[in-house]
Design a protein around this motif. Structure first.
Motif, PDB file in Angstrom:
ATOM      1  N   LEU A   1     -22.540 -70.718 -25.147  1.00 20.44           N
ATOM      2  CA  LEU A   1     -22.171 -70.859 -26.567  1.00 20.44           C
ATOM      3  C   LEU A   1     -20.494 -70.757 -26.815  1.00 20.44           C
ATOM      4  CD1 LEU A   1     -25.090 -69.127 -28.274  1.00 20.44           C
ATOM      5  CD2 LEU A   1     -24.944 -71.468 -27.622  1.00 20.44           C
ATOM      6  N   ARG A   2     -20.093 -69.966 -26.010  1.00 14.40           N
ATOM      7  CA  ARG A   2     -18.556 -70.124 -26.226  1.00 14.40           C
ATOM      8  C   ARG A   2     -17.993 -69.141 -24.993  1.00 14.40           C
ATOM      9  NH1 ARG A   2     -21.478 -66.812 -28.929  1.00 14.40           N
ATOM     10  NH2 ARG A   2     -21.356 -64.503 -28.932  1.00 14.40           N
ATOM     11  N   PRO A   3     -16.625 -69.168 -24.970  1.00 17.54           N
ATOM     12  CA  PRO A   3     -16.102 -68.505 -23.774  1.00 17.54           C
ATOM     13  C   PRO A   3     -16.438 -66.862 -24.025  1.00 17.54           C
ATOM     14  CG  PRO A   3     -14.413 -69.946 -24.637  1.00 17.54           C
ATOM     15  CD  PRO A   3     -15.891 -69.966 -25.492  1.00 17.54           C
ATOM     16  N   LYS A   4     -16.021 -66.081 -22.797  1.00 15.08           N
ATOM     17  CA  LYS A   4     -16.262 -64.742 -22.992  1.00 15.08           C
ATOM     18  C   LYS A   4     -15.403 -64.038 -24.013  1.00 15.08           C
ATOM     19  CE  LYS A   4     -17.944 -64.142 -18.176  1.00 15.08           C
ATOM     20  NZ  LYS A   4     -17.614 -63.543 -16.863  1.00 15.08           N
ATOM     21  N   SER A   5     -14.346 -64.497 -24.275  1.00 13.03           N
ATOM     22  CA  SER A   5     -13.253 -63.869 -25.339  1.00 13.03           C
ATOM     23  C   SER A   5     -12.675 -64.954 -26.264  1.00 13.03           C
ATOM     24  CB  SER A   5     -12.305 -63.009 -24.599  1.00 13.03           C
ATOM     25  OG  SER A   5     -11.392 -63.821 -23.851  1.00 13.03           O
TER      26      SER A   5
ATOM     27  N   PHE B   1      -6.891 -80.740 -21.949  1.00 13.63           N
ATOM     28  CA  PHE B   1      -8.469 -80.702 -22.331  1.00 13.63           C
ATOM     29  C   PHE B   1      -8.535 -79.356 -23.015  1.00 13.63           C
ATOM     30  CE2 PHE B   1      -8.045 -79.881 -17.833  1.00 13.63           C
ATOM     31  CZ  PHE B   1      -8.734 -78.684 -17.602  1.00 13.63           C
ATOM     32  N   PRO B   2      -9.704 -79.224 -23.729  1.00 11.85           N
ATOM     33  CA  PRO B   2     -10.198 -78.083 -24.364  1.00 11.85           C
ATOM     34  C   PRO B   2     -11.236 -77.257 -23.393  1.00 11.85           C
ATOM     35  CG  PRO B   2     -11.512 -79.713 -25.406  1.00 11.85           C
ATOM     36  CD  PRO B   2     -10.501 -80.423 -24.408  1.00 11.85           C
ATOM     37  N   ILE B   3     -10.986 -75.867 -23.695  1.00  9.37           N
ATOM     38  CA  ILE B   3     -11.977 -75.033 -22.967  1.00  9.37           C
ATOM     39  C   ILE B   3     -12.930 -74.663 -24.303  1.00  9.37           C
ATOM     40  CG2 ILE B   3     -12.339 -72.860 -21.695  1.00  9.37           C
ATOM     41  CD1 ILE B   3     -11.206 -75.221 -20.218  1.00  9.37           C
ATOM     42  N   ARG B   4     -14.070 -74.764 -24.288  1.00  6.57           N
ATOM     43  CA  ARG B   4     -14.960 -74.504 -25.461  1.00  6.57           C
ATOM     44  C   ARG B   4     -16.415 -74.023 -25.051  1.00  6.57           C
ATOM     45  NH1 ARG B   4     -10.735 -74.939 -27.269  1.00  6.57           N
ATOM     46  NH2 ARG B   4     -10.249 -76.362 -28.801  1.00  6.57           N
ATOM     47  N   ARG B   5     -17.009 -74.699 -24.067  1.00  4.92           N
ATOM     48  CA  ARG B   5     -18.238 -74.058 -23.566  1.00  4.92           C
ATOM     49  C   ARG B   5     -18.379 -74.070 -21.794  1.00  4.92           C
ATOM     50  NH1 ARG B   5     -22.995 -75.975 -27.914  1.00  4.92           N
ATOM     51  NH2 ARG B   5     -24.025 -74.799 -26.093  1.00  4.92           N
ATOM     52  N   PRO B   6     -18.091 -73.131 -21.607  1.00  4.26           N
ATOM     53  CA  PRO B   6     -18.099 -72.943 -20.096  1.00  4.26           C
ATOM     54  C   PRO B   6     -19.703 -73.193 -19.637  1.00  4.26           C
ATOM     55  CG  PRO B   6     -17.351 -71.090 -20.936  1.00  4.26           C
ATOM     56  CD  PRO B   6     -17.480 -71.834 -21.958  1.00  4.26           C
ATOM     57  N   ILE B   7     -19.579 -73.408 -18.293  1.00  2.00           N
ATOM     58  CA  ILE B   7     -21.098 -73.563 -17.629  1.00  2.00           C
ATOM     59  C   ILE B   7     -21.257 -72.104 -17.210  1.00  2.00           C
ATOM     60  CG2 ILE B   7     -22.249 -74.497 -15.591  1.00  2.00           C
ATOM     61  CD1 ILE B   7     -22.057 -76.379 -17.770  1.00  2.00           C
ATOM     62  N   ARG B   8     -22.443 -71.475 -17.115  1.00  2.00           N
ATOM     63  CA  ARG B   8     -22.670 -70.245 -16.461  1.00  2.00           C
ATOM     64  C   ARG B   8     -24.131 -70.631 -15.633  1.00  2.00           C
ATOM     65  NH1 ARG B   8     -23.925 -66.589 -21.570  1.00  2.00           N
ATOM     66  NH2 ARG B   8     -25.760 -67.846 -22.179  1.00  2.00           N
ATOM     67  N   GLU B   9     -24.123 -69.843 -14.600  1.00  2.00           N
ATOM     68  CA  GLU B   9     -25.491 -69.828 -13.695  1.00  2.00           C
ATOM     69  C   GLU B   9     -25.897 -68.515 -13.980  1.00  2.00           C
ATOM     70  OE1 GLU B   9     -27.232 -70.917  -9.464  1.00  2.00           O
ATOM     71  OE2 GLU B   9     -25.005 -71.101  -9.826  1.00  2.00           O
ATOM     72  N   ALA B  10     -27.356 -68.330 -14.343  1.00  4.25           N
ATOM     73  CA  ALA B  10     -28.017 -66.883 -14.331  1.00  4.25           C
ATOM     74  C   ALA B  10     -29.423 -67.337 -14.109  1.00  4.25           C
ATOM     75  CB  ALA B  10     -28.055 -66.807 -16.033  1.00  4.25           C
TER      76      ALA B  10
ATOM     77  N   GLY C   1     -10.060 -67.044 -24.435  1.00  2.00           N
ATOM     78  CA  GLY C   1     -11.003 -67.986 -23.494  1.00  2.00           C
ATOM     79  C   GLY C   1     -10.973 -69.435 -24.394  1.00  2.00           C
ATOM     80  N   ARG C   2     -11.012 -69.535 -25.581  1.00  5.19           N
ATOM     81  CA  ARG C   2     -11.147 -70.623 -26.196  1.00  5.19           C
ATOM     82  C   ARG C   2      -9.480 -71.375 -26.502  1.00  5.19           C
ATOM     83  NH1 ARG C   2     -15.078 -72.936 -29.612  1.00  5.19           N
ATOM     84  NH2 ARG C   2     -14.073 -74.490 -31.253  1.00  5.19           N
ATOM     85  N   ARG C   3      -9.263 -72.050 -25.628  1.00 12.83           N
ATOM     86  CA  ARG C   3      -7.959 -72.793 -25.333  1.00 12.83           C
ATOM     87  C   ARG C   3      -7.752 -74.078 -25.092  1.00 12.83           C
ATOM     88  NH1 ARG C   3      -9.608 -70.325 -21.181  1.00 12.83           N
ATOM     89  NH2 ARG C   3      -8.685 -70.707 -19.157  1.00 12.83           N
ATOM     90  N   TRP C   4      -6.447 -74.744 -24.955  1.00 11.57           N
ATOM     91  CA  TRP C   4      -6.239 -75.917 -24.380  1.00 11.57           C
ATOM     92  C   TRP C   4      -5.661 -75.654 -23.114  1.00 11.57           C
ATOM     93  CZ3 TRP C   4      -7.602 -80.745 -26.222  1.00 11.57           C
ATOM     94  CH2 TRP C   4      -8.302 -80.819 -27.440  1.00 11.57           C
ATOM     95  N   ILE C   5      -6.039 -76.489 -22.067  1.00 10.08           N
ATOM     96  CA  ILE C   5      -5.283 -76.492 -20.955  1.00 10.08           C
ATOM     97  C   ILE C   5      -4.374 -77.948 -20.563  1.00 10.08           C
ATOM     98  CG2 ILE C   5      -5.613 -76.642 -18.199  1.00 10.08           C
ATOM     99  CD1 ILE C   5      -6.637 -74.068 -19.088  1.00 10.08           C
TER     100      ILE C   5
END
Length: 96
Positions: free
Chosen positions: A44-48, A27-36, A51-55
């Protein structure tokens, strides 16, 4: 999932059923959830860029994950009982 994949909490709870690649068991890592400020939002995107990758999942975990994906009734694979985004335990809350 966290222990076997190395994915972060925010990356796992953001997973959507339709993004899973069954043939490659990943599965792809594209738009992680964050709590602010108590609000949950998709980044909008991973921190780096890294961070945009496939697991990729090991076979035994892919079988379990596919059961979750097939039975998913909500926008995300990992949710609360009524489809809400999972949250981390707040400091001071008792463990049950």
């Amino acid at each position: 999932m966290d222990a076997y994949t190395g994915a972060r909490w925010s990356e796992l709870i953001s997973q959507r059923p339709g993004l899973y690649d069954r043939a490659a068991r990943r599965f792809p890592i594209r738009r992680p959830i964050r709590e602010a400020g108590g609000q949950i939002e998709e980044a909008l995107r991973p921190k780096s860029k890294a961070g945009r990758r496939w697991i990729e999942l090991p076979f035994f975990l892919a079988v379990l994950y596919e059961v979750l994906v097939d039975s998913c009734r909500y926008r995300r694979v990992f949710t609360g009982a009524r489809g809400a985004v999972l949250r981390r335990r707040e400091p001071g809350w008792p463990l049950i």
